[in-house]
Design an enzyme around this catalytic site. Structure first.
Site, PDB file in Angstrom:
ATOM      1  N   TYR A 176       0.873  -1.192  -0.039  1.00 42.44           N
ATOM      2  CA  TYR A 176       0.094   0.061   0.062  1.00 42.44           C
ATOM      3  C   TYR A 176       0.897   1.137   0.006  1.00 42.44           C
ATOM      4  CZ  TYR A 176      -3.391   3.410   1.767  1.00 42.44           C
ATOM      5  OH  TYR A 176      -4.146   4.570   2.139  1.00 42.44           O
ATOM      6  N   LYS A 180       0.897   4.083  -2.863  1.00 41.33           N
ATOM      7  CA  LYS A 180       0.722   5.512  -2.735  1.00 41.33           C
ATOM      8  C   LYS A 180       1.683   6.527  -2.861  1.00 41.33           C
ATOM      9  CE  LYS A 180      -3.531   5.543  -1.007  1.00 41.33           C
ATOM     10  NZ  LYS A 180      -4.892   6.130  -2.036  1.00 41.33           N
TER      11      LYS A 180
END
Length: 285
Positions: A176, A180
């Protein structure tokens, strides 16, 4: 001008045109992931600033609930159920948005999430691909589909909701964090690419926000304490509404000279805990 000649605050506000700076009258905003959490708050807040809001998410029921709240408050809302990770669904949804609205002025790429927690060596390739598809590829897809009109008209604001995980280490969700972080790189590159066309592209990096996505942390008292006041200089978890002010600012004329910015919205956790606060929070014997 002397100090005594300085306009009163109300007069100064009138001279600056505060309403014209922050108001979004006549603009159309698209918010992804708008059926709950931060996305729902952003959609309702942009509508309160007088934007017409398009709500995109997978849950048709959730979208209708948010749209009803906006309409009840006197706003305009168009719910469009769509899984943005599906290329054909995204293309169809964007075509509907453009046909129904005539063009988009503000795009808030909020849909995303870690999907699962795992150490790096335990992350399977298909899991990695799913996280990148949701947090990066789907953003590329909808920004391309809706960005053409912005570039052609010479105006627009794209706001990418990244994460403080893009700026800090977080071993359990490296997949993740990597997605991002890539979104931040895309933000800066796109800001440079589209600046000559009058389109601004910025990113917000929320920290510990109290949403249902983070229930695994907030529901456990020990984990909540560890990720709350002990980790955040401004103290504790923030409500989703704390992301709204920055989003409205980036969507409005008040930030018309801001592009390529990456704004941590984390209560100071990315700059570390001051020593005197660490001492106050240290356990006593």
């Amino acid at each position: 001008m002397t100090l005594t000649d300085t306009p009163a605050p109300r007069e100064a506000a009138a001279e600056l045109g505060i309403n014209s700076l922050f108001g979004l009258h006549g603009r159309t905003a698209v918010v992804t992931g708008a059926s709950r959490g931060i996305g729902a708050v952003l959609a309702e807040g942009l509508a309160a600033a007088h934007a017409s809001v398009v709500l995109i998410a997978r849950s048709a029921q959730g979208l209708e609930q948010v749209a009803d709240r906006i309409r009840s408050a006197g706003g305009t809302a168009l719910p469009v159920a769509c899984d943005l990770t599906d290329r054909s669904q995204a293309a169809h949804a964007c075509q509907e948005v453009l046909e129904r609205t005539g063009g988009v002025d503000i795009l808030v790429n909020n849909a995303g999430g870690p999907l699962f927690q795992a150490k790096f060596l335990d992350v399977r390739e298909e899991g990695w691909d799913k996280v990148f598809n949701l947090n990066l590829t789907s953003v590329v897809r909808i920004t391309q589909l809706l960005g053409h009109g912005m570039v052609e008209r010479g105006t627009g604001s794209v706001i990418n909701i990244s994460s403080i995980g893009a700026l800090q280490e977080w071993p359990e969700i490296s997949h993740y964090c990597a997605a991002k972080a890539a979104l931040l790189s895309l933000t800066r590159s796109l800001a440079a690419d589209w600046a000559p066309h009058g389109v601004r592209v910025n990113a917000i990096c929320p920290g510990w926000i109290d949403t249902d996505v983070n229930r695994a942390y907030t529901a456990d008292p020990a984990r909540r304490r560890a990720t709350g006041a002990a980790a955040v200089p401004l103290g504790g978890w923030a409500p989703p509404g704390d992301v709204l002010g920055t989003t409205v600012w980036l969507a409005s004329n008040a930030s018309r000279f801001v592009t390529g910015a990456v704004i941590p919205l984390d209560g100071g956790s990315s700059v570390g805990m001051p020593a005197h606060l660490r001492a106050q929070l240290a356990p006593t014997a």
